[in-house]
Design an enzyme around this catalytic site. Structure first.
Site, PDB file in Angstrom:
ATOM      1  CE1 TYR A   9      -3.856   2.155   0.623  1.00  0.00           C
ATOM      2  CE2 TYR A   9      -2.292   3.351   2.372  1.00  0.00           C
ATOM      3  CZ  TYR A   9      -3.382   3.562   1.486  1.00  0.00           C
ATOM      4  OH  TYR A   9      -4.331   4.633   1.894  1.00  0.00           O
ATOM      5  CE  LYS A  42      -3.281   4.713  -2.071  1.00  0.00           C
ATOM      6  NZ  LYS A  42      -4.273   5.589  -2.546  1.00  0.00           N
TER       7      LYS A  42
HETATM    8  N1  LIG Z   1      -9.437   6.287   4.713  1.00  0.00           N
HETATM    9  C1  LIG Z   1      -8.270   6.705   5.280  1.00  0.00           C
HETATM   10  O1  LIG Z   1      -8.045   6.640   6.154  1.00  0.00           O
HETATM   11  C2  LIG Z   1      -7.292   7.257   3.822  1.00  0.00           C
HETATM   12  C3  LIG Z   1      -6.233   7.687   4.355  1.00  0.00           C
HETATM   13  C4  LIG Z   1      -5.187   8.146   3.296  1.00  0.00           C
HETATM   14  C5  LIG Z   1      -5.557   8.051   1.915  1.00  0.00           C
HETATM   15  N2  LIG Z   1      -6.679   7.178   1.623  1.00  0.00           N
HETATM   16  C6  LIG Z   1      -7.044   7.159   0.428  1.00  0.00           C
HETATM   17  O2  LIG Z   1      -8.251   7.491  -0.018  1.00  0.00           O
HETATM   18  C7  LIG Z   1      -9.017   6.868  -0.865  1.00  0.00           C
HETATM   19  C8  LIG Z   1     -10.147   6.203  -0.622  1.00  0.00           C
HETATM   20  O3  LIG Z   1     -10.274   5.803   0.598  1.00  0.00           O
HETATM   21  P1  LIG Z   1     -11.310   5.089   1.587  1.00  0.00           P
HETATM   22  O4  LIG Z   1     -10.887   4.723   2.930  1.00  0.00           O
HETATM   23  O5  LIG Z   1     -12.465   5.700   1.144  1.00  0.00           O
HETATM   24  O6  LIG Z   1     -11.370   3.462   0.647  1.00  0.00           O
HETATM   25  P2  LIG Z   1     -12.630   2.375   0.737  1.00  0.00           P
HETATM   26  O7  LIG Z   1     -12.078   1.238   0.746  1.00  0.00           O
HETATM   27  O8  LIG Z   1     -13.796   2.930   1.756  1.00  0.00           O
HETATM   28  O9  LIG Z   1     -13.271   2.756  -0.821  1.00  0.00           O
HETATM   29  C9  LIG Z   1     -12.367   2.496  -1.918  1.00  0.00           C
HETATM   30  C10 LIG Z   1     -13.590   2.384  -3.007  1.00  0.00           C
HETATM   31  O10 LIG Z   1     -12.723   1.790  -4.309  1.00  0.00           O
HETATM   32  C11 LIG Z   1     -13.403   0.832  -4.885  1.00  0.00           C
HETATM   33  N3  LIG Z   1     -12.666   0.003  -5.504  1.00  0.00           N
HETATM   34  C12 LIG Z   1     -11.615  -1.123  -5.227  1.00  0.00           C
HETATM   35  N4  LIG Z   1     -11.153  -1.760  -5.972  1.00  0.00           N
HETATM   36  C13 LIG Z   1     -11.607  -0.954  -7.293  1.00  0.00           C
HETATM   37  C14 LIG Z   1     -11.556  -1.426  -8.833  1.00  0.00           C
HETATM   38  N5  LIG Z   1     -10.478  -2.243  -9.146  1.00  0.00           N
HETATM   39  N6  LIG Z   1     -11.913  -0.452  -9.548  1.00  0.00           N
HETATM   40  C15 LIG Z   1     -12.913   0.522  -9.188  1.00  0.00           C
HETATM   41  N7  LIG Z   1     -13.030   0.673  -7.908  1.00  0.00           N
HETATM   42  C16 LIG Z   1     -12.490  -0.003  -6.802  1.00  0.00           C
HETATM   43  C17 LIG Z   1     -14.144   0.133  -3.786  1.00  0.00           C
HETATM   44  O11 LIG Z   1     -15.158  -0.609  -4.208  1.00  0.00           O
HETATM   45  C18 LIG Z   1     -14.627   1.312  -2.765  1.00  0.00           C
HETATM   46  O12 LIG Z   1     -15.959   1.771  -3.065  1.00  0.00           O
HETATM   47  C19 LIG Z   1      -7.896   5.616  -1.261  1.00  0.00           C
HETATM   48  O13 LIG Z   1      -7.127   5.994  -2.283  1.00  0.00           O
HETATM   49  C20 LIG Z   1      -6.954   5.461  -0.069  1.00  0.00           C
HETATM   50  O14 LIG Z   1      -5.803   5.241  -0.214  1.00  0.00           O
HETATM   51  C21 LIG Z   1      -7.628   6.775   2.870  1.00  0.00           C
END
Ligand SMILES: NC(=O)c1ccc[n+]([C@@H]2O[C@H](COP(=O)([O-])OP(=O)(O)OC[C@H]3O[C@@H](n4cnc5c(N)ncnc54)[C@H](O)[C@@H]3O)[C@@H](O)[C@H]2O)c1
Length: 254
Positions: free
Chosen positions: A161, A165
């Site tokens: 991961y 990133k």
């Molecule tokens: N939640 C956190 O704490 C956090 C922190 C830093 C960065 N991020 C980044 O923010 C973004 C969103 O995170 P989140 O926590 O909302 O994630 P999440 O897991 O809640 O949602 C991710 C979404 O991506 C979709 N997905 C997965 N594989 C896919 C594919 N092959 N094609 C299309 N869609 C696909 C899933 O169905 C889901 O709806 C990510 O890039 C994550 O790395 C999140």
């Protein structure tokens, strides 16, 4: 009394991974700011429900299936948006798999899967939007979801991961360089832990360790990430490109 037009009125946005979490929050905020928004996700049923919920709030949105690992899937979804609205002004590359665990245990299948969704998916998203924006010559905004995990080591994030990133930050700069001449800005958001479904997968000890390591003493809220995306999508951010906007409560100051 006159009311200010919404900041993104007349713009079209494309959001990947918009069925839940940050993608949904960002799609909702862009729509609230006046944009037409295509919510896309590999989970077809959930993204349709998500778009229905926003439509009930009066937003101009559509839902489209998209697997970001597959370039042809991107082409189909992008064509669907062009058929409907004729253009894409704002691209949000958000879809990702959040992966934890010891680097000693990552299998080659897990490595490939995380890199395929998180990094290859972001590359395809930047490229298809970049090509389109280059052709329209109307400028544009590409916003990639990175993470503090790509900037700083942490036991809470898997190495696959973190590597994906960090790669997104490099991709962001590469596309920013290529597209600057076309008034297309490309930036990254780097949140630390956000109150979201992914965070709820951590155990209590991991959550506490993360909160204690944050000078602001709390996790990021989804609406704070969404507000940053709306800002970068808007006219006021026109001179920002190739940048990483940190949303980490002071965990990494640079
Ligand atoms: N939640 C956190 O704490 C956090 C922190 C830093 C960065 N991020 C980044 O923010 C973004 C969103 O995170 P989140 O926590 O909302 O994630 P999440 O897991 O809640 O949602 C991710 C979404 O991506 C979709 N997905 C997965 N594989 C896919 C594919 N092959 N094609 C299309 N869609 C696909 C899933 O169905 C889901 O709806 C990510 O890039 C994550 O790395 C999140």
């Amino acid at each position: 009394m006159t009311t200010e037009p919404a900041g993104l009125a007349g713009r079209t946005a494309f959001v990947t991974g918009a069925a839940q979490g940050l993608g949904y929050g960002i799609a909702s905020a862009l729509a609230e700011a006046g944009a037409r928004v295509a919510l896309t996700d590999v989970d077809e049923d959930r993204v349709r429900d998500a778009a229905d919920a926003l439509r009930r709030e009066g937003r101009d949105v559509i839902a489209l299936p998209l697997d970001v690992r597959i370039e042809a899937s991107f082409e189909r979804a992008f064509a669907g948006v062009l058929d409907r609205w004729g253009r894409v002004d704002v691209m949000i590359n958000n879809a990702a798999l959040t992966a934890h665990g010891s680097l000693w245990d990552i299998t080659s299948d897990e490595w490939d899967e995380v890199l395929a969704v998180n990094l290859r998916g972001c590359f395809f998203g930047c490229r298809i939007a970049g090509r389109h924006m280059r052709e329209t010559r109307a400028g544009g905004r590409i916003i990639n979801l990175s993470s503090i995990a790509g900037q700083q080591a942490s036991a809470a994030s898997g190495a696959h991961y973190a590597a994906s990133k960090a790669g997104i930050l490099a991709l962001t700069r590469a596309f920013a360089t290529e597209l600057a001449a076309y008034r297309v800005t490309v930036n990254a958001l780097a949140p630390s832990a956000v109150e979201s479904p992914a965070l709820r997968e951590l155990d209590a000890a991991q959550r506490e360790r993360l909160a204690l390591a944050t000078p602001l003493g709390r996790f990021c809220e989804m609406h704070e990430v969404a507000a940053a995306a709306v800002f970068l999508a808007g006219d006021g951010a026109g001179y920002i490109t190739g940048a990483t906007l940190d949303l980490n409560g002071g965990r990494l100051m640079r």
